[in-house]
Design a protein around this motif. Structure first.
Motif, short mmCIF file in Angstrom:
data_model
loop_
_atom_site.label_atom_id
_atom_site.label_comp_id
_atom_site.label_asym_id
_atom_site.label_seq_id
_atom_site.Cartn_x
_atom_site.Cartn_y
_atom_site.Cartn_z
N SER A 22 3.59 -25.71 -0.73
CA SER A 22 4.75 -26.02 0.12
C SER A 22 4.32 -26.89 1.30
N THR A 23 5.28 -27.58 1.86
CA THR A 23 5.02 -28.45 3.01
C THR A 23 4.48 -27.64 4.18
N GLU A 24 5.06 -26.49 4.43
CA GLU A 24 4.63 -25.65 5.55
C GLU A 24 3.18 -25.21 5.36
N TYR A 25 2.81 -24.81 4.15
CA TYR A 25 1.44 -24.38 3.88
C TYR A 25 0.46 -25.54 4.04
N ILE A 26 0.83 -26.71 3.52
CA ILE A 26 -0.02 -27.89 3.66
C ILE A 26 -0.23 -28.22 5.13
N TYR A 27 0.86 -28.16 5.88
CA TYR A 27 0.78 -28.45 7.32
C TYR A 27 -0.14 -27.47 8.03
N ARG A 28 0.10 -26.17 7.84
CA ARG A 28 -0.67 -25.15 8.56
C ARG A 28 -2.13 -25.11 8.16
N THR A 29 -2.42 -25.32 6.86
CA THR A 29 -3.77 -25.14 6.36
C THR A 29 -4.64 -26.39 6.44
N PHE A 30 -4.06 -27.55 6.18
CA PHE A 30 -4.87 -28.76 6.07
C PHE A 30 -4.64 -29.79 7.18
N ILE A 31 -3.40 -29.96 7.60
CA ILE A 31 -3.09 -31.06 8.51
C ILE A 31 -3.24 -30.67 9.97
N ARG A 32 -2.61 -29.58 10.38
CA ARG A 32 -2.67 -29.19 11.80
C ARG A 32 -4.09 -28.96 12.31
N PRO A 33 -4.96 -28.26 11.59
CA PRO A 33 -6.32 -28.05 12.12
C PRO A 33 -7.14 -29.35 12.24
N ARG A 34 -6.89 -30.31 11.38
CA ARG A 34 -7.70 -31.52 11.39
C ARG A 34 -7.13 -32.63 12.28
N TYR A 35 -5.80 -32.82 12.24
CA TYR A 35 -5.19 -33.95 12.94
C TYR A 35 -4.49 -33.57 14.24
N ILE A 90 -1.43 -32.54 15.01
CA ILE A 90 -0.10 -33.11 15.18
C ILE A 90 0.93 -32.02 14.96
N SER A 91 2.13 -32.24 15.48
CA SER A 91 3.21 -31.26 15.30
C SER A 91 3.86 -31.45 13.94
N ARG A 92 4.65 -30.48 13.56
CA ARG A 92 5.35 -30.55 12.28
C ARG A 92 6.34 -31.71 12.27
N SER A 93 7.02 -31.95 13.38
CA SER A 93 7.97 -33.06 13.43
C SER A 93 7.26 -34.40 13.32
N THR A 94 6.05 -34.50 13.87
CA THR A 94 5.27 -35.73 13.73
C THR A 94 4.87 -35.93 12.28
N LEU A 95 4.51 -34.86 11.60
CA LEU A 95 4.19 -34.95 10.17
C LEU A 95 5.38 -35.49 9.40
N TYR A 96 6.57 -34.98 9.67
CA TYR A 96 7.75 -35.46 8.96
C TYR A 96 8.02 -36.94 9.27
N GLU A 97 7.76 -37.35 10.51
CA GLU A 97 7.89 -38.77 10.86
C GLU A 97 6.90 -39.61 10.06
N TYR A 98 5.66 -39.16 10.01
CA TYR A 98 4.61 -39.89 9.29
C TYR A 98 4.94 -40.03 7.81
N LEU A 99 5.56 -39.00 7.24
CA LEU A 99 5.89 -39.04 5.81
C LEU A 99 6.97 -40.08 5.50
N THR A 100 7.70 -40.52 6.50
CA THR A 100 8.77 -41.50 6.26
C THR A 100 8.37 -42.93 6.59
N ILE A 101 7.20 -43.13 7.19
CA ILE A 101 6.77 -44.48 7.59
C ILE A 101 6.32 -45.26 6.36
N PRO A 102 6.84 -46.48 6.16
CA PRO A 102 6.38 -47.32 5.04
C PRO A 102 5.07 -48.02 5.40
N TYR A 103 4.00 -47.24 5.45
CA TYR A 103 2.72 -47.75 5.97
C TYR A 103 2.10 -48.83 5.09
#
Length: 79
Positions: free
Chosen positions: A28-41, A43-56
């Motif tokens: 799940s998105t919440e699990y990915i955020y809590r386990t992998f993304i938040r400890p390393r980067y 960033i907040s959950r809302s920032t993650l959602y913003e990043y997922l929408t950027i056409p990088y």
């Protein structure tokens, strides 16, 4: 260090690739955020959602094209 759009987009790319890799495993998105993304980067959950929408990919291509055009127009002594 100065702000660079290119560096931000490279970070967004790294986070997106990590997210997609883990989401393919059915996590799940919440699990990915809590386990992998938040400890390393850190960033907040809302920032993650913003990043997922950027056409990088498109934006990185545009920056690379601009850099190539500038290099052709402004050659340096060491090129």
């Amino acid at each position: 260090m100065a702000f660079s759009r290119k560096n931000l987009l490279l970070r967004v790319k790294e986070i997106n690739e990590l997210y997609v890799e883990k989401a393919k495993l059915g996590l799940s998105t919440e699990y990915i955020y809590r386990t992998f993304i938040r400890p390393r980067y850190h960033i907040s959950r809302s920032t993650l959602y913003e990043y997922l929408t950027i056409p990088y990919e498109r934006q990185l291509r545009e920056i690379a094209q601009r850099e190539r055009a500038e290099k052709v127009q402004n050659p340096t002594l060491f090129d």
